[in-house]
Design a protein around this motif. Structure first.
Motif, PDB file in Angstrom:
ATOM      1  N   PRO A 173     -31.029  70.751  -4.925  1.00 59.35           N
ATOM      2  CA  PRO A 173     -30.670  70.027  -3.697  1.00 59.35           C
ATOM      3  C   PRO A 173     -29.232  69.517  -3.795  1.00 59.35           C
ATOM      4  O   PRO A 173     -28.692  69.381  -4.893  1.00 59.35           O
ATOM      5  CB  PRO A 173     -31.647  68.852  -3.652  1.00 59.35           C
ATOM      6  N   TYR A 226     -28.280  64.244  -0.699  1.00 57.72           N
ATOM      7  CA  TYR A 226     -29.637  64.053  -0.174  1.00 57.72           C
ATOM      8  C   TYR A 226     -30.525  63.346  -1.194  1.00 57.72           C
ATOM      9  O   TYR A 226     -31.404  62.567  -0.836  1.00 57.72           O
ATOM     10  CB  TYR A 226     -30.242  65.402   0.244  1.00 57.72           C
ATOM     11  N   GLN A 227     -30.279  63.622  -2.488  1.00 63.81           N
ATOM     12  CA  GLN A 227     -31.071  62.962  -3.532  1.00 63.81           C
ATOM     13  C   GLN A 227     -30.772  61.459  -3.565  1.00 63.81           C
ATOM     14  O   GLN A 227     -31.682  60.646  -3.640  1.00 63.81           O
ATOM     15  CB  GLN A 227     -30.755  63.576  -4.899  1.00 63.81           C
TER      16      GLN A 227
END
Ligand code: PLP
Length: 386
Positions: free
Chosen positions: A12, A16-17
């Motif tokens: 990812p 976003y993490q």
């Protein structure tokens, strides 16, 4: 379950993490300042939104040709050509849902398994992902702070060779905000000609530059139009990330091949989004300069603030909306520090190494946020570091 190995390396995006963890903390009642996500905090212009709404209401909700509506391709050829001082034919313009497909599909169309692709590191994570999906060999060239985060040209010269198929450039850069100077572009252009490779010039931030700086496109250099793919889009320039609209400009044969990849993947870009895209380009442009003026104020606040934090040193970025401070003076690694700042100070930002190994020792802070929040964020980081 076993998956195809061509996807085994995919991860990812760091942003976003971090956003997911920040949201968890928010759910637990913590107030978070978001400096992790790279999207404008401005709304899409009213006339552009209205054009999209009118388009939906009048039934512009169908498939369009895969490479985009001819009216949009004409407008983009004219506008993008005029801004860069080159002649572009509408057949060379490929419209896509966001700029990303115009990174991915030309790479798929050009790179054979085993071909080498030079790309900037730290750099936008999609580059490495798409090179590997295409079966190419990613060859990282460091962006060096002493050089205003332009390519280290000595390393570039050592790494380019007969197996290099494509060189990816990104100016102004995500994550560093650096701009590649004309002389460096000339050097890269002459090397690409000598080794017969393509250049992909990611110009998503080309209109977000400060201090009246001009950002040259490598495509304008002699002989380069035949071997360059310009990638641009609406997400950053017009604050339209969620509309999904971008475009590529490339030689006609390659455009036709990329059009086929679009035919068999996304089909086409949303009809009404394309109509809003015509309005954005042909309508008033004052909002773009107003946003840039505001970003420049924020840039100065964030850079000055970061330079007051013990162990941080931060250069003034020349474009985009990211600050990329060097944090080696803190004695901490970038992941450890980013986690500490999120958990202790409630400020979400990204470790530099989520943009590649040469991003270690840095953090990325997006200043697409209010001056008030930036000031509050800096004060909280300073306290946490102490
Ligand atoms: N290129 C760079 C350098 C970016 O930072 C981004 C988005 O963050 C993109 C391309 C893709 O943007 P989009 O697909 O929203 O047009």
């Amino acid at each position: 379950m076993s998956f195809a190995t061509r996807t085994a390396h995919l991860k990812p995006e760091g942003a976003y993490q971090v956003l997911a963890r920040a949201n968890q903390l928010e759910d637990g009642g913590k107030e978070i300042i978001h400096l992790e996500i790279g999207q404008p905090d401005f709304d899409t212009l009213e006339n552009v939104s209205q054009a999209g709404i009118d388009a939906i209401r009048s039934g512009k909700t169908r498939y369009t040709p895969p490479a985009g509506m001819s009216s949009l391709r004409e407008v983009l050829a004219e506008d993008a050509g005029q801004r860069r001082g080159i002649k572009i034919h509408p057949d060379q313009v490929i419209v896509s849902p966001g700029g990303k497909p115009n990174l991915f599909f030309p790479t798929l169309a050009l790179v054979e398994p085993g071909d080498e692709v030079i790309y900037p590191n730290p750099g936008f994570p999609t580059y490495e992902a798409m090179i590997k999906v295409a079966g190419g060999v990613p060859v990282a060239v460091p962006l060096v702070e002493e050089n205003n985060f332009s390519f280290d040209l000595n390393t570039f010269d050592e790494l380019i060779n007969e197996r290099t198929k494509l060189i990816i450039l990104n100016s102004p850069s995500n994550p560093t905000g650096g701009v590649i100077p004309s002389d460096d572009l000339k050097h890269i252009a002459s090397q690409s000609e000598q080794y017969g490779c393509w250049v992909m010039s990611d110009e998503l931030y080309t209109r977000i530059v400060y201090d009246e700086l001009e950002v040259p496109s490598i495509a304008t250099l002699p002989g380069m139009r035949e071997r360059t793919i310009i990638v641009d889009g609406y997400s950053k320039t017009y604050a339209m990330t969620g509309w999904r609209l971008g475009f590529g400009i490339m030689p006609r044969d390659l455009a036709a091949r990329v059009g086929l990849l679009l035919t068999h993947s996304v089909g086409s870009t949303a009809h009404f989004t394309q109509i809003a895209g015509i309005e954005a380009v042909t309508g008033p442009q004052d909002m773009v300069s107003a946003m840039v003026t505001e970003y420049q104020l924020r840039r100065d606040v964030i850079v000055d603030g970061l330079n007051t934090i013990p162990g941080f040193t931060c250069q003034k970025p020349q474009g985009a909306f990211y600050a990329f401070p060097n944090i080696t003076g803190t004695g901490m690694g970038s992941v450890e520090l980013a986690n500490l700042i999120l958990e202790e100070a409630g400020v979400a930002l990204l470790p530099g190494n989520s943009f590649g190994q040469y991003g270690e020792g840095y953090l990325r802070l997006s200043y697409a946020n209010s001056i008030e929040n930036i000031e509050k964020g800096i004060a909280r980081i300073r306290t946490a570091i102490k």
